[in-house]
Design an enzyme around this catalytic site. Structure first.
Site, mmCIF file in Angstrom:
data_model
loop_
_atom_site.group_PDB
_atom_site.id
_atom_site.type_symbol
_atom_site.label_atom_id
_atom_site.label_comp_id
_atom_site.label_asym_id
_atom_site.label_seq_id
_atom_site.Cartn_x
_atom_site.Cartn_y
_atom_site.Cartn_z
ATOM 1 N N GLN A 20 6.146 1.002 37.045
ATOM 2 C CA GLN A 20 6.696 2.302 36.703
ATOM 3 C C GLN A 20 6.980 2.374 35.210
ATOM 4 O O GLN A 20 7.474 1.430 34.602
ATOM 5 C CB GLN A 20 7.992 2.523 37.480
ATOM 6 C CG GLN A 20 8.650 3.866 37.241
ATOM 7 C CD GLN A 20 9.890 4.034 38.089
ATOM 8 O OE1 GLN A 20 10.098 3.319 39.066
ATOM 9 N NE2 GLN A 20 10.731 4.981 37.724
ATOM 10 N N SER A 100 6.874 -5.494 38.465
ATOM 11 C CA SER A 100 7.760 -4.665 39.289
ATOM 12 C C SER A 100 6.950 -3.931 40.358
ATOM 13 O O SER A 100 6.367 -4.551 41.239
ATOM 14 C CB SER A 100 8.556 -3.704 38.399
ATOM 15 O OG SER A 100 9.573 -3.060 39.129
ATOM 16 N N LEU A 101 6.864 -2.599 40.293
ATOM 17 C CA LEU A 101 6.053 -1.843 41.250
ATOM 18 C C LEU A 101 4.644 -2.409 41.348
ATOM 19 O O LEU A 101 4.049 -2.459 42.425
ATOM 20 C CB LEU A 101 5.994 -0.375 40.817
ATOM 21 C CG LEU A 101 4.863 0.439 41.450
ATOM 22 C CD1 LEU A 101 5.164 0.717 42.906
ATOM 23 C CD2 LEU A 101 4.603 1.709 40.672
ATOM 24 N N ARG A 125 10.191 2.535 48.988
ATOM 25 C CA ARG A 125 10.834 1.867 47.857
ATOM 26 C C ARG A 125 11.262 2.879 46.797
ATOM 27 O O ARG A 125 12.390 2.857 46.297
ATOM 28 C CB ARG A 125 9.869 0.846 47.251
ATOM 29 C CG ARG A 125 10.413 0.050 46.061
ATOM 30 C CD ARG A 125 9.309 -0.865 45.548
ATOM 31 N NE ARG A 125 9.752 -1.819 44.542
ATOM 32 C CZ ARG A 125 9.668 -1.624 43.233
ATOM 33 N NH1 ARG A 125 9.175 -0.470 42.769
ATOM 34 N NH2 ARG A 125 10.082 -2.558 42.377
ATOM 35 N N HIS A 209 16.248 -3.139 38.557
ATOM 36 C CA HIS A 209 16.347 -4.604 38.466
ATOM 37 C C HIS A 209 17.747 -5.037 38.032
ATOM 38 O O HIS A 209 17.916 -5.920 37.187
ATOM 39 C CB HIS A 209 15.252 -5.167 37.557
ATOM 40 C CG HIS A 209 13.888 -4.902 38.091
ATOM 41 N ND1 HIS A 209 13.398 -5.554 39.204
ATOM 42 C CD2 HIS A 209 12.939 -4.004 37.712
ATOM 43 C CE1 HIS A 209 12.185 -5.091 39.465
ATOM 44 N NE2 HIS A 209 11.901 -4.145 38.589
ATOM 45 N N GLN A 259 13.512 -8.658 44.599
ATOM 46 C CA GLN A 259 12.978 -8.098 43.353
ATOM 47 C C GLN A 259 13.733 -6.850 42.917
ATOM 48 O O GLN A 259 13.832 -6.554 41.720
ATOM 49 C CB GLN A 259 11.488 -7.784 43.521
ATOM 50 C CG GLN A 259 10.766 -7.432 42.230
ATOM 51 C CD GLN A 259 9.713 -6.369 42.438
ATOM 52 O OE1 GLN A 259 9.997 -5.290 42.946
ATOM 53 N NE2 GLN A 259 8.488 -6.683 42.027
#
Length: 322
Positions: A20, A100-101, A125, A209, A259
């Site tokens: 993202q 991440s994503l 998510r 995060h 995560q």
């Protein structure tokens, strides 16, 4: 595209996927008239959203919404992955990873999840993270330059003083992202010069995060409970520990839920890929951020980025000859 091959001692490829923040308006438009646009239709049906509109007509403000940004970025990565699989011949993929994503795209590329399965988890998510951001508003900033240990100590000092701020991304030498409340991030930003760093604000809608995302964990865990991960064809190097994982005993749900609130250890991830013998990084998806970071972390690797059909054509023969 082959998996697990070392091409008789030749180059080994790591497929990497951005997260993202890489999204941009109309990023899907160049793919509309290609054979790979069918990916958009199948994913739209799977998640119950008009993903074509997100990829072609949504403006920057709409794409900044966490749920939209994640679905749009994931969908474009699935288009590019389908195209590279079709065009790249004997591309010897040894590992995958995503920021991440982007880790969800890496799971698809490795064969752990199907694209539609992963799309449904990504939709949940994004929605869960957007809800968490409403419950516990926050922001992020990137600290450029400076001493990494000093930056971490500064963050810990501000947290000891009662401010909510954490290290969110360890991207590369000289690039650390912090996440927390506006007050917490402002406090660290105001002192960044003490450790030789400068600050760039990140226009995001939440403190990703960090523990401020904790309320998203149950919904994401439930989404993972509805899918059936496979053992995968190649290892996936995950954000939470920078370690390669593969096989039927991997608890992907635990790694994914952790995560949400753990730092992205991208520098560690790249070093793990390089240590595993990956000599070429192929970034699939919008932008070229990850290949740029890879060159900073492991200067000996070569890199290729693919986000448009033109880039696919330009690198196609190069990929096939690996």
């Amino acid at each position: 595209m082959t998996y697990g091959s070392d091409s008789d001692g030749g180059e080994r490829v790591a497929l990497v996927f951005p997260g993202q923040g890489a999204q941009r308006p109309a990023m899907g438009e160049p793919w509309r008239d290609t054979p790979y646009w069918g990916v958009v239709e199948s994913l739209s049906e799977a998640v119950g959203r008009d993903l074509a509109a997100l990829l072609t007509t949504a403006d920057a403000e709409e794409l900044r919404r966490t749920d939209n940004a994640q679905l749009a970025t994931f969908t474009l990565e699935m288009i590019v992955l389908a195209a590279v699989r079709d065009r790249a011949g004997e591309l010897p993929v040894a590992c995958t990873a995503g920021h991440s994503l982007g880790e969800y795209s890496a799971l698809v590329a490795a064969g752990v999840l199907g694209a539609e399965e992963a799309g449904r988890v990504v939709a949940e998510r994004g929605a869960a993270m957007a809800d968490a951001a409403r419950r516990a508003p926050g922001t992020m900033a990137v600290l450029l330059g400076g001493d990494a240990d000093g930056l971490r100590a500064l963050v810990e000092e501000e947290r000891a003083a009662g401010r909510q701020v954490w290290v969110a991304n360890l991207n590369a030498p000289g690039q650390t992202v912090i996440s927390g409340t506006v007050e917490g991030v402002d406090a660290v930003a105001a002192r960044a010069g003490e450790v030789g760093a400068r600050v760039a604000r990140i226009p995001v809608g939440g403190a990703f995060h960090s523990p401020l995302m904790d309320s998203a964990r149950p919904r994401l865990a439930a989404a993972w409970a509805a899918v059936a991960p496979g053992p995968g064809r190649v290892p996936v190097v995950t954000n939470v520990d920078g370690t390669a994982h593969r096989g039927p005993d991997v608890d992907w749900r635990d790694l994914a839920v952790r995560q949400l609130t753990a730092p992205v250890r991208w520098e560690h991830t790249v070093r793990t890929l390089a240590d595993a013998g990956c000599t070429r990084f192929v970034e699939l998806g919008p932008g070229q951020v990850l290949t740029g970071l890879a060159r900073r972390i492991a200067p000996a690797v070569s890199t290729v980025s693919v986000s448009t059909p033109e880039q696919l054509a330009a690198v196609g023969s190069e990929l096939v000859t690996l």
